[in-house]
Scaffold this motif. Structure first.
Motif, PDB file in Angstrom:
ATOM      1  N   PHE A 196      -3.115 -30.023 -18.055  1.00  0.00           N
ATOM      2  CA  PHE A 196      -2.291 -31.145 -17.091  1.00  0.00           C
ATOM      3  C   PHE A 196      -0.862 -31.282 -16.581  1.00  0.00           C
ATOM      4  CE2 PHE A 196      -7.831 -30.129 -16.120  1.00  0.00           C
ATOM      5  CZ  PHE A 196      -7.363 -29.029 -16.631  1.00  0.00           C
ATOM      6  N   GLU A 254      -1.106 -23.270 -16.058  1.00  0.00           N
ATOM      7  CA  GLU A 254      -2.573 -23.261 -14.512  1.00  0.00           C
ATOM      8  C   GLU A 254      -2.641 -22.073 -14.316  1.00  0.00           C
ATOM      9  OE1 GLU A 254      -5.264 -23.697 -16.877  1.00  0.00           O
ATOM     10  OE2 GLU A 254      -4.330 -25.682 -18.178  1.00  0.00           O
ATOM     11  N   GLU A 255      -3.753 -21.957 -13.823  1.00  0.00           N
ATOM     12  CA  GLU A 255      -3.864 -20.859 -12.712  1.00  0.00           C
ATOM     13  C   GLU A 255      -4.896 -21.848 -11.543  1.00  0.00           C
ATOM     14  OE1 GLU A 255      -4.430 -16.622 -11.432  1.00  0.00           O
ATOM     15  OE2 GLU A 255      -4.208 -16.387 -13.767  1.00  0.00           O
ATOM     16  N   LYS A 256      -4.488 -22.085 -10.735  1.00  0.00           N
ATOM     17  CA  LYS A 256      -4.806 -23.117 -10.283  1.00  0.00           C
ATOM     18  C   LYS A 256      -5.555 -23.310  -8.557  1.00  0.00           C
ATOM     19  CE  LYS A 256      -1.717 -26.053 -10.766  1.00  0.00           C
ATOM     20  NZ  LYS A 256      -0.279 -25.191 -10.770  1.00  0.00           N
ATOM     21  N   MET A 257      -6.539 -22.963  -7.970  1.00  0.00           N
ATOM     22  CA  MET A 257      -7.391 -23.289  -6.734  1.00  0.00           C
ATOM     23  C   MET A 257      -5.706 -23.469  -5.985  1.00  0.00           C
ATOM     24  SD  MET A 257      -9.643 -25.731  -4.527  1.00  0.00           S
ATOM     25  CE  MET A 257     -10.266 -25.159  -3.205  1.00  0.00           C
ATOM     26  N   GLN A 437      -7.324 -30.256  -2.203  1.00  0.00           N
ATOM     27  CA  GLN A 437      -8.480 -29.936  -3.253  1.00  0.00           C
ATOM     28  C   GLN A 437      -8.593 -30.982  -4.282  1.00  0.00           C
ATOM     29  OE1 GLN A 437     -10.874 -28.112  -2.513  1.00  0.00           O
ATOM     30  NE2 GLN A 437     -12.561 -29.588  -3.952  1.00  0.00           N
ATOM     31  N   ILE A 438      -6.991 -30.936  -4.544  1.00  0.00           N
ATOM     32  CA  ILE A 438      -6.506 -31.869  -6.160  1.00  0.00           C
ATOM     33  C   ILE A 438      -5.965 -33.694  -5.948  1.00  0.00           C
ATOM     34  CG2 ILE A 438      -4.392 -30.799  -6.117  1.00  0.00           C
ATOM     35  CD1 ILE A 438      -5.743 -31.831  -9.213  1.00  0.00           C
ATOM     36  N   LEU A 441      -9.081 -35.221  -7.201  1.00  0.00           N
ATOM     37  CA  LEU A 441      -9.035 -35.233  -9.061  1.00  0.00           C
ATOM     38  C   LEU A 441      -8.088 -36.492  -9.717  1.00  0.00           C
ATOM     39  CD1 LEU A 441      -9.523 -31.088  -8.276  1.00  0.00           C
ATOM     40  CD2 LEU A 441     -11.848 -33.306  -9.190  1.00  0.00           C
ATOM     41  N   TYR A 442      -6.525 -35.437  -9.526  1.00  0.00           N
ATOM     42  CA  TYR A 442      -6.279 -36.596 -10.269  1.00  0.00           C
ATOM     43  C   TYR A 442      -5.723 -38.347  -9.571  1.00  0.00           C
ATOM     44  CZ  TYR A 442      -1.786 -34.544  -7.077  1.00  0.00           C
ATOM     45  OH  TYR A 442      -1.362 -34.689  -5.854  1.00  0.00           O
ATOM     46  N   THR A 445     -10.144 -39.609 -10.595  1.00  0.00           N
ATOM     47  CA  THR A 445     -11.521 -38.478  -9.393  1.00  0.00           C
ATOM     48  C   THR A 445     -11.952 -39.888  -8.548  1.00  0.00           C
ATOM     49  OG1 THR A 445     -13.640 -39.370 -10.102  1.00  0.00           O
ATOM     50  CG2 THR A 445     -12.029 -37.017 -10.586  1.00  0.00           C
TER      51      THR A 445
ATOM     52  N   VAL B 415     -16.627 -29.267  -8.066  1.00  0.00           N
ATOM     53  CA  VAL B 415     -15.588 -29.464  -8.270  1.00  0.00           C
ATOM     54  C   VAL B 415     -15.581 -30.745  -9.269  1.00  0.00           C
ATOM     55  CG1 VAL B 415     -13.177 -29.615  -7.978  1.00  0.00           C
ATOM     56  CG2 VAL B 415     -14.218 -27.728  -7.322  1.00  0.00           C
ATOM     57  N   GLN B 416     -15.945 -31.999  -8.097  1.00  0.00           N
ATOM     58  CA  GLN B 416     -15.429 -33.192  -8.450  1.00  0.00           C
ATOM     59  C   GLN B 416     -16.460 -33.691  -9.961  1.00  0.00           C
ATOM     60  OE1 GLN B 416     -12.897 -34.290  -5.902  1.00  0.00           O
ATOM     61  NE2 GLN B 416     -14.437 -36.074  -6.923  1.00  0.00           N
ATOM     62  N   GLY B 419     -13.908 -32.622 -12.778  1.00  0.00           N
ATOM     63  CA  GLY B 419     -12.740 -33.485 -12.056  1.00  0.00           C
ATOM     64  C   GLY B 419     -11.913 -32.638 -12.398  1.00  0.00           C
ATOM     65  N   GLY B 420     -10.441 -32.555 -13.042  1.00  0.00           N
ATOM     66  CA  GLY B 420      -9.275 -32.113 -12.441  1.00  0.00           C
ATOM     67  C   GLY B 420      -9.488 -30.693 -13.283  1.00  0.00           C
ATOM     68  N   HIS B 421     -10.595 -30.154 -14.319  1.00  0.00           N
ATOM     69  CA  HIS B 421     -10.490 -28.695 -14.531  1.00  0.00           C
ATOM     70  C   HIS B 421     -11.778 -27.710 -13.688  1.00  0.00           C
ATOM     71  CE1 HIS B 421     -10.628 -28.952 -19.316  1.00  0.00           C
ATOM     72  NE2 HIS B 421     -10.522 -30.526 -18.879  1.00  0.00           N
ATOM     73  N   PHE B 423     -10.375 -27.549 -10.889  1.00  0.00           N
ATOM     74  CA  PHE B 423      -9.615 -27.544 -10.337  1.00  0.00           C
ATOM     75  C   PHE B 423      -8.414 -26.277 -10.267  1.00  0.00           C
ATOM     76  CE2 PHE B 423      -5.481 -27.745  -7.786  1.00  0.00           C
ATOM     77  CZ  PHE B 423      -5.033 -27.834  -6.646  1.00  0.00           C
ATOM     78  N   ILE B 424      -9.253 -25.835 -11.956  1.00  0.00           N
ATOM     79  CA  ILE B 424      -8.382 -24.441 -12.610  1.00  0.00           C
ATOM     80  C   ILE B 424      -9.604 -23.074 -12.574  1.00  0.00           C
ATOM     81  CG2 ILE B 424      -7.933 -23.661 -14.866  1.00  0.00           C
ATOM     82  CD1 ILE B 424      -5.785 -26.341 -13.972  1.00  0.00           C
ATOM     83  N   GLU B 430     -13.957 -24.030  -8.700  1.00  0.00           N
ATOM     84  CA  GLU B 430     -12.861 -23.969  -6.328  1.00  0.00           C
ATOM     85  C   GLU B 430     -13.445 -22.237  -6.174  1.00  0.00           C
ATOM     86  OE1 GLU B 430     -10.293 -21.544  -6.638  1.00  0.00           O
ATOM     87  OE2 GLU B 430     -10.967 -21.132  -8.387  1.00  0.00           O
TER      88      GLU B 430
END
Lengths: 601, 601
Positions: A196, A254-257, A437-438, A441-442, A445, B415-416, B419-421, B423-424, B430
């Motif tokens: 990440f 990473e493939e992400k939202m 959305q992120i 989280l980052y 959270t 999603v929360q 955590g960061g995962h 979003f993946i 997601e």
């Protein structure tokens, strides 16, 4: 089709009418350079760059980064935009003059970042992350490290990253496994995998400077055994030029939202050469020294999300025609009335507006505190530094979590206003949600922010900064409680402030008996506090608007809209605090009594 | 990595302990076939199909459909899954026997759809939309139309669509422009463009039967001039075989935020031959006759979203280790405690669980009403039909909007928790959010549902069905108010029900003076009503669980978990109603006073 117009009128209202930045800057080092003319020029130029260069890249950037054999290509146009940004000297705007910066107040940098981040958050992440690396080196690096790394970072010729997370841990950094073995020459070899890592690899600059959390061989377990290292992508020659490639590489992205244009990298350290920064085993402490400013950075995304979604929902609500107003046809010559005649559409628009503008006020208030904090630091006044760090420390988890949650909500309203079209990529409204959305989280959270607020800042901090903040509110209430026009808001604000104190004390009492109370109450407590704090700033904005009208500043319509938005906030957003205030006081039993194995059968 | 396990124990708890479907089925045509053994067999087989065939296609289906020169290819595996579904006779399960169905109760079809839709909502949209076409033809078609079109649709050999939306209108169907010109032989030529047509083109079946809203040449303006047509993709020969292609084609498919595996088509009608269904100019009325059942369909997505996100967040919360419990270390031999020890993680899991199970109860209650409604229809009892249609009409906007809003919230908690995962893409959490986003938009946005509820069902309906529903609640409260263990919930439920009545009356009074009150209050009123109704069903579930324990059914732990979830709901979700109840009563002024041009400067 997403467009951005910097809300300079709203920004100026805050820095002039509400917060009086001009006066504030007279007490801040570097502030004397921030004359009204200079501020105007900077904001105007930042607005132009954000509107004309960055906003047009927002939707196309969603195509994403491309990874190829360790190299990452950013979306079309990102590199050229960065070139302009670098040449404009934007990266060093608030950085110390002695390391190549312009030494302007941090708060001005926040406003710049807000415009950039609203126009194109994803693009803004690259210089934003680099700022994190710069801060770390500035606060903890040796003079040599500053000369070698900080200077080119400030000039923007190099960029930086923060390498914290590993596959097994994000929040719980005590589990970090990456190893740093001393080479005997003062340098270290780092081995491990980080995930990440935003901007871990890209094509905006040749050199990338990684700040890496790792363990020395003799390190104690847990968070007390983590040290901080500088690991450059390319070794640096004595003359500052780039040498050979270091043994750090990007294994994949990473493939992400969302935030597809930001490269989220798996970084492999295979005996990569690095340099210790700060004391051994104190890496986490070093990281936390500027956590508050980093979190301000993330909370900008909440404001930007709300603003961007609002700006793009509003013209649609004015143009799109659907149904007739229930209170009577508004456009008889048209096939239907515009969306904006419908009360519920207005509710959504005003919610977005109240979040964006209320959040911005909270942000600028925090930025002013950060100015004071950095001023104390540069004067070597550690007591002053800590005092402002505490004030900021109380606000930042609220800013970060509350504003990103509300920004996300605002983005959802934007999609609802578009109806089915909101779901379609072409319009761009759904991208705003995916990118937002992120933000929840980052940098921790919402749940982590809430524990930080209630566990650390309120309870461990013995409510010091909580009481200081409330003292400011009290002062304001006292001054305005007899003003005729402010009375209705002040009455509600006073009641909310009173209940906030009672509620906080009741949680503290319960938590003394049952530690699970802290986690059980935390998120509701954070949201509750957020709504009350935002109410305070809406009252201040209403007050400033009334003053503006009285002074005959000529912007009566503008000021009226501020007052109307404040009234909307008190009517239709502040009441949410009530529910949070109720839920946060509930016994943890209803959360804790279910056995783990009984959650599903 | 998203997995699905049909919650058969939860489902059986509802149909046996709470609602006694066995008794209910004795009063429903076709119900005598739904013996406990039959129901068990059907649910078991639907569970297997959903778990083993559909769930594995959920994440891969996100790759999406491919459009090529008018043809649409669905994601890998969709066609094969549909083949199995068709051969299993699932499409006609609740369809009338006389048109090729099995005549089983509609409620059983809802449970089947819930499992299918939870495992893979996107796949489920294809047969789901076809069901809409089937219902229309069944309710309004001529006998010949039924023989020609309904039979193969029921058998699943053909599929259907609903073509309503056009570029200029979605909600406001009075603006529909598509024209239908009579050919003089009883058929019509349709010309126009429809957008957002789910399953408009695909490769699951050769034939696709479109139900199309269009205007006859002499049609009055607005909603009173819209008629309904059947337009097949291929002309149908006298023997039922497929003839030439009709002049309807798919111009493109939309790029969307989610439900990528569902083809969302632009459909071009270029003088396509169609057949009038139902009376001239009564097309919208015909559509609305089964709107209630269609909305039940969409509300399933809310329940499914919450359930799927919960099922996949729970194992992660059990496995992933982060930090130590604040109330003392739980796993001293491990590097950290599991996420599930943390109160706030439990809060999120229990919120998901309470939404999924509470929503399911609301859904099955509505499905029972739909059984009665269809029973009345098949007996030709139009008064009975209308009575149940009214009851259902009151509930469906709440089910649709409240459950999809809460399902979306639950997906966000999922999603929360990651955590960061979260979003993946790889984890799939997601995707659940992206796919759920549309549930708040199609079949009428949350705002449209809220207007339907408050404007039409409550105010125009003179609160009839509202009072009927409350009578049921009262009866339940009366029966249980002196039961020792139910007392705490009943006390709260009673207060909520009382306030619901007062609040509704106050809105009605205000709306009589100011029509903008309806739109201003609507969404808060809908959410407020939703929380109270869900509280009623949680009380009923708690009551059934207490009874189960007393009867010594052996599932004490399962029943206890139901009671604990009910307590959680009353402690930590029901209080939200308070805020909505407060906001809905505010004067519309704070929404309406801002001039359109003052929303931004």
């Amino acid at each position: 089709m997403i467009q951005y117009k910097a809300p300079l009128k709203d920004i100026n209202f805050l820095i002039n009418d509400v917060f009086n930045f001009q006066n504030h800057y007279q007490h801040i080092p570097g502030g004397s350079d921030a004359t009204p003319e200079m501020v105007d020029a900077i904001l105007g130029e930042a607005a132009r760059f954000s509107e004309e260069v960055l906003a047009p890249l927002y939707q196309s950037g969603d195509e994403g980064c491309v990874w190829n054999n360790g190299e990452v290509t950013t979306p079309k146009g990102f590199k050229e935009a960065y070139q302009q940004y670098m040449e404009g000297g934007w990266q060093g705007m608030s950085a110390p003059v002695e390391y190549g910066g312009q030494g302007l107040p941090l708060s001005l940098g926040v406003i710049k970042s807000e415009m950039i981040g609203t126009a194109n958050w994803v693009w803004g992440m690259y210089p934003g992350l680099s700022m994190g690396a710069m801060n770390t080196i500035y606060m903890h690096g040796t003079e040599e490290q500053k000369q070698t790394f900080l200077l080119p970072l400030t000039e923007g010729r190099w960029m930086g990253t923060m390498c914290l997370t590993e596959p097994q841990c994000g929040t719980d950094l005590g589990q970090v496994k990456t190893k740093a073995e001393p080479n005997g020459d003062g340098s270290y070899n780092l081995t491990g995998t980080k995930i990440f890592i935003s901007s871990g690899e890209h094509d905006l600059t040749d050199q990338i400077v990684h700040i890496v959390l790792a363990r020395l061989p003799d390190a104690p377990k847990g968070t007390k055994g983590i040290s901080l290292f500088i690991v450059p992508k390319y070794h640096v020659n004595a003359d500052g030029s780039l040498g050979e490639r270091n043994a750090v590489s990007c294994g994949s992205i990473e493939e992400k939202m969302g935030i597809h244009g930001s490269s989220t990298c798996v970084m492999n350290f295979d005996g990569a050469k690095g340099f210790l920064i700060g004391p051994e085993h104190k890496g986490l402490m070093c990281m936390f020294t500027f956590m508050n400013t980093a979190r301000i950075g993330t909370s900008i995304q909440g404001v930007g999300t709300a603003e961007l979604s609002f700006q793009n929902a509003l013209p649609y609500a004015r143009d799109r025609r659907s149904m007739r107003s229930l209170s009577g046809t508004k456009s008889p010559d048209q096939v239907a009335d515009a969306l904006i005649v419908h009360p519920d559409v207005r509710r959504m628009l005003l919610t977005q507006k109240a979040i964006a503008e209320g959040g911005r006020a909270m942000l600028y208030h925090a930025a002013r505190l950060a100015d004071h904090m950095m001023a104390a630091h540069s004067k070597g006044d550690s007591a002053g530094y800590e005092a402002y760090d505490d004030k900021l420390g109380f606000l930042t988890p609220i800013l970060k979590a509350f504003l990103t949650e509300l920004g996300y909500e605002a983005a959802n309203h934007g999609v609802q206003i578009y109806g089915g079209h909101g779901f379609i990529k072409e319009w761009g409204m759904e991208q705003i949600i995916r990118d937002a959305q992120i933000s929840k989280l980052y940098e921790g959270t919402t749940g982590v922010q809430a524990l930080d607020l209630l566990g650390r800042k309120i309870l461990l901090g013995k409510m010091k900064s909580f009481n200081e903040f409330r003292a400011e509110m009290k002062e304001f209430i006292k001054t305005h409680k007899n003003t005729r026009e402010m009375k209705p808001l002040i009455r509600q604000l006073k009641r909310a402030m009173f209940q906030w104190r009672i509620g906080t004390f009741r949680i503290a009492l319960k938590a003394a008996k049952n530690r699970d109370m802290v986690g059980a109450a935390s998120v509701d407590y954070l949201m509750y506090s957020g709504y009350i704090i935002m109410a305070f700033f809406w009252a201040r904005m209403a007050d400033a608007a009334y003053s503006g009208i009285k002074a005959g500043n000529g912007d009566t319509d503008f000021y009226k809209a501020k007052i109307q938005t404040a009234q909307f906030y008190y009517d239709r957003l502040l009441p949410r605090a009530k529910a949070h205030g109720k839920m946060m006081l509930k016994d943890p039993k209803s959360l804790m009594q279910m056995k783990d194995e009984h959650f599903s059968f």
